[in-house]
Design a protein around this motif. Structure first.
Motif, PDB file in Angstrom:
ATOM      1  N   ARG A   5      -3.627 -40.952 -31.025  1.00  0.00           N
ATOM      2  CA  ARG A   5      -2.177 -41.030 -30.843  1.00  0.00           C
ATOM      3  C   ARG A   5      -1.881 -41.595 -29.456  1.00  0.00           C
ATOM      4  N   PRO A   6      -1.938 -42.916 -29.312  1.00  0.00           N
ATOM      5  CA  PRO A   6      -1.740 -43.542 -27.996  1.00  0.00           C
ATOM      6  C   PRO A   6      -0.347 -43.278 -27.444  1.00  0.00           C
ATOM      7  N   LEU A   7      -0.273 -43.204 -26.106  1.00  0.00           N
ATOM      8  CA  LEU A   7       0.974 -42.840 -25.429  1.00  0.00           C
ATOM      9  C   LEU A   7       1.556 -43.966 -24.579  1.00  0.00           C
ATOM     10  N   ASN A   8       0.874 -45.113 -24.486  1.00  0.00           N
ATOM     11  CA  ASN A   8       1.406 -46.225 -23.705  1.00  0.00           C
ATOM     12  C   ASN A   8       0.966 -47.543 -24.343  1.00  0.00           C
ATOM     13  N   MET A   9       1.492 -48.635 -23.834  1.00  0.00           N
ATOM     14  CA  MET A   9       1.207 -49.940 -24.439  1.00  0.00           C
ATOM     15  C   MET A   9      -0.267 -50.304 -24.358  1.00  0.00           C
ATOM     16  N   TYR A  10      -0.891 -50.036 -23.223  1.00  0.00           N
ATOM     17  CA  TYR A  10      -2.315 -50.335 -23.092  1.00  0.00           C
ATOM     18  C   TYR A  10      -3.097 -49.616 -24.181  1.00  0.00           C
ATOM     19  N   ALA A  11      -2.866 -48.317 -24.311  1.00  0.00           N
ATOM     20  CA  ALA A  11      -3.583 -47.525 -25.312  1.00  0.00           C
ATOM     21  C   ALA A  11      -3.287 -48.026 -26.718  1.00  0.00           C
ATOM     22  N   TYR A  12      -2.026 -48.376 -26.981  1.00  0.00           N
ATOM     23  CA  TYR A  12      -1.671 -48.841 -28.317  1.00  0.00           C
ATOM     24  C   TYR A  12      -2.379 -50.155 -28.656  1.00  0.00           C
ATOM     25  N   SER A  13      -2.475 -51.059 -27.673  1.00  0.00           N
ATOM     26  CA  SER A  13      -3.149 -52.340 -27.936  1.00  0.00           C
ATOM     27  C   SER A  13      -4.623 -52.128 -28.278  1.00  0.00           C
ATOM     28  N   LYS A  14      -5.258 -51.193 -27.595  1.00  0.00           N
ATOM     29  CA  LYS A  14      -6.666 -50.886 -27.873  1.00  0.00           C
ATOM     30  C   LYS A  14      -6.814 -50.202 -29.237  1.00  0.00           C
ATOM     31  N   PHE A  15      -5.925 -49.273 -29.504  1.00  0.00           N
ATOM     32  CA  PHE A  15      -5.922 -48.551 -30.777  1.00  0.00           C
ATOM     33  C   PHE A  15      -5.747 -49.511 -31.947  1.00  0.00           C
ATOM     34  N   LEU A  16      -4.775 -50.429 -31.822  1.00  0.00           N
ATOM     35  CA  LEU A  16      -4.468 -51.302 -32.943  1.00  0.00           C
ATOM     36  C   LEU A  16      -5.632 -52.246 -33.238  1.00  0.00           C
ATOM     37  N   PHE A  17      -6.339 -52.712 -32.199  1.00  0.00           N
ATOM     38  CA  PHE A  17      -7.490 -53.560 -32.493  1.00  0.00           C
ATOM     39  C   PHE A  17      -8.589 -52.762 -33.182  1.00  0.00           C
ATOM     40  N   ASP A  18      -8.826 -51.536 -32.755  1.00  0.00           N
ATOM     41  CA  ASP A  18      -9.814 -50.698 -33.444  1.00  0.00           C
ATOM     42  C   ASP A  18      -9.440 -50.547 -34.920  1.00  0.00           C
ATOM     43  N   CYS A  19      -8.144 -50.372 -35.191  1.00  0.00           N
ATOM     44  CA  CYS A  19      -7.680 -50.262 -36.581  1.00  0.00           C
ATOM     45  C   CYS A  19      -7.892 -51.576 -37.336  1.00  0.00           C
ATOM     46  N   HIS A  20      -7.696 -52.691 -36.646  1.00  0.00           N
ATOM     47  CA  HIS A  20      -7.932 -54.009 -37.245  1.00  0.00           C
ATOM     48  C   HIS A  20      -9.410 -54.191 -37.616  1.00  0.00           C
ATOM     49  N   LEU A  21     -10.294 -53.661 -36.779  1.00  0.00           N
ATOM     50  CA  LEU A  21     -11.727 -53.841 -36.999  1.00  0.00           C
ATOM     51  C   LEU A  21     -12.277 -52.930 -38.097  1.00  0.00           C
ATOM     52  N   ARG A  22     -11.815 -51.708 -38.141  1.00  0.00           N
ATOM     53  CA  ARG A  22     -12.449 -50.697 -39.002  1.00  0.00           C
ATOM     54  C   ARG A  22     -12.674 -51.145 -40.448  1.00  0.00           C
ATOM     55  N   PRO A  23     -11.696 -51.712 -41.134  1.00  0.00           N
ATOM     56  CA  PRO A  23     -11.941 -52.084 -42.536  1.00  0.00           C
ATOM     57  C   PRO A  23     -12.985 -53.184 -42.695  1.00  0.00           C
ATOM     58  N   GLN A  24     -13.262 -53.923 -41.637  1.00  0.00           N
ATOM     59  CA  GLN A  24     -14.203 -55.033 -41.717  1.00  0.00           C
ATOM     60  C   GLN A  24     -15.651 -54.629 -41.432  1.00  0.00           C
ATOM     61  N   LEU A  25     -15.827 -53.483 -40.769  1.00  0.00           N
ATOM     62  CA  LEU A  25     -17.147 -53.142 -40.229  1.00  0.00           C
ATOM     63  C   LEU A  25     -18.243 -53.132 -41.286  1.00  0.00           C
ATOM     64  N   GLU A  26     -17.962 -52.552 -42.427  1.00  0.00           N
ATOM     65  CA  GLU A  26     -19.007 -52.376 -43.438  1.00  0.00           C
ATOM     66  C   GLU A  26     -19.565 -53.707 -43.929  1.00  0.00           C
ATOM     67  N   ASN A  27     -18.718 -54.736 -43.954  1.00  0.00           N
ATOM     68  CA  ASN A  27     -19.141 -56.017 -44.524  1.00  0.00           C
ATOM     69  C   ASN A  27     -19.568 -57.044 -43.477  1.00  0.00           C
ATOM     70  N   LEU A  28     -19.541 -56.679 -42.218  1.00  0.00           N
ATOM     71  CA  LEU A  28     -19.923 -57.629 -41.174  1.00  0.00           C
ATOM     72  C   LEU A  28     -21.435 -57.884 -41.198  1.00  0.00           C
ATOM     73  N   GLU A  29     -21.815 -59.136 -41.036  1.00  0.00           N
ATOM     74  CA  GLU A  29     -23.228 -59.492 -41.024  1.00  0.00           C
ATOM     75  C   GLU A  29     -23.804 -59.500 -39.612  1.00  0.00           C
ATOM     76  N   SER A  30     -22.947 -59.390 -38.608  1.00  0.00           N
ATOM     77  CA  SER A  30     -23.414 -59.374 -37.222  1.00  0.00           C
ATOM     78  C   SER A  30     -22.873 -58.136 -36.525  1.00  0.00           C
ATOM     79  N   GLN A  31     -23.430 -57.861 -35.370  1.00  0.00           N
ATOM     80  CA  GLN A  31     -23.057 -56.669 -34.612  1.00  0.00           C
ATOM     81  C   GLN A  31     -21.661 -56.795 -34.006  1.00  0.00           C
ATOM     82  N   VAL A  32     -20.835 -55.783 -34.230  1.00  0.00           N
ATOM     83  CA  VAL A  32     -19.579 -55.623 -33.504  1.00  0.00           C
ATOM     84  C   VAL A  32     -19.490 -54.157 -33.110  1.00  0.00           C
ATOM     85  N   VAL A  33     -19.302 -53.909 -31.814  1.00  0.00           N
ATOM     86  CA  VAL A  33     -19.238 -52.540 -31.295  1.00  0.00           C
ATOM     87  C   VAL A  33     -18.048 -52.413 -30.354  1.00  0.00           C
TER      88      VAL A  33
END
Length: 320
Positions: A134-162
């Motif tokens: 539950r991010p409380l500022n813009m910086y945190a929200y930008s980081k949170f939203l990218f993590d959310c963008h990545l999560r559905p893709q992780l299982e099918n990625l052929e290369s490392q993303v961390v």
């Protein structure tokens, strides 16, 4: 070649140093040197080339190749938690990282990027799951939203993303950050100026200076990043702290002990009023749940502040 974005910044320049220590010099540093003082973070490193962050993004978006790229460490971002220009933060942090992800995935280039423990807001549970975020500022929200963008893709990625959710990182090469530098850095300066350090009075049920954070030395952060480079099968979003919360008083006492051992007069603590503008927006407690990274195979110990703070202050003193 290895690409390090934010390579002239705090964590990025330490990653460059860590790569140099392992014999890597074919490094492209990407950054914004509008603040030219950051170049001092690279003055003792060996790199192949430098590129401005906007030029780099433009080349990513046109699909340009950069030769054989072994990995990308993405540390570049607007890291100011006090920045409320949402359009700016989302462009620099979220959209930029999405473009870099697309480029890396298309070429199967490993991407290790900086997320943040700020995505958890006030906590009190710091585990890599949507229910605790539950991010409380813009910086945190930008980081949170990218993590959310990545999560559905992780299982099918052929290369490392961390994604690494950094907790309270301190250590060498952060002097350009000003007010956003670590408390260890500020305590060092305060001791040199007056022989005393300043801490906030109590908040959120904690006594004066007893607010607790998971403080991690940047050398430990670099060690995890380089371990991931050596273990490309590891993918996911991981916390990166020590797993142990320590108080601001602990950090202050470690700095004071170091100061006394090096001839600093005084050594007291002054508690100042807690700022009104931080009430309800201040993490009075953070502690990384490190189970996921440990289960992924990282088994090295992390420094506590009693070890890490003197190590850092030795570095500062040698350059003062």
């Amino acid at each position: 070649m290895i690409i390090v974005t934010g390579g002239a910044g705090f964590i990025g320049s330490n990653i460059v140093c860590g790569l140099n220590a392992r014999g890597y010099t074919d490094i492209l540093v990407v950054d914004d040197l509008s603040d030219g003082r950051k170049c001092l973070n690279l003055a003792d490193t060996d790199i192949h080339d430098y590129m401005d962050k906007d030029d780099f993004l433009a080349r990513l978006q046109t699909g340009e190749d950069f030769g054989k790229v072994e990995a990308v460490f993405h540390e570049g971002a607007c890291s100011a938690t006090t920045e409320w220009d949402g359009r700016f933060v989302m462009k620099v942090n979220y959209e930029y990282t999405k473009a870099l992800l697309a480029w890396c995935v298309a070429r199967k280039v490993p991407l290790i990027y900086a997320s943040s423990a700020s995505v958890y807001g006030m906590g009190p549970t710091f585990r890599e799951a949507r229910s605790y975020e539950r991010p409380l500022n813009m910086y945190a929200y930008s980081k949170f939203l990218f993590d959310c963008h990545l999560r559905p893709q992780l299982e099918n990625l052929e290369s490392q993303v961390v994604g690494l959710r950094y907790f309270n990182v301190y250590g060498p090469r952060e002097q350009h950050k000003g007010s956003m530098a670590s408390v260890a850095f500020h305590f060092h300066n305060q001791l040199n100026e007056s022989g005393r350090v300043r801490l906030f009075e109590g908040s959120d049920g904690y006594g004066p200076g007893e607010q607790r954070r998971d403080f991690i030395h940047v050398d430990d952060v670099v060690a995890v990043n380089l371990w991931l480079l050596e273990n490309p099968a590891v993918k996911g979003i991981f916390n990166l702290g020590t797993g142990r919360a320590q108080s601001f008083n602990d950090v202050a006492r470690a700095a004071i002990r170091w100061g006394k051992a090096h001839g600093t007069e005084g050594g007291g603590i002054d508690y100042i009023p807690f700022p009104d503008h931080l009430r309800g927006r201040y993490q009075s407690f953070t502690e990384a749940d490190m189970d996921a990274l440990r289960k992924a195979g990282y088994d090295r110990p992390f420094m506590d502040v009693e070890t890490g703070v003197p190590r850092y202050l030795d570095w500062l003193a040698a350059r003062s």
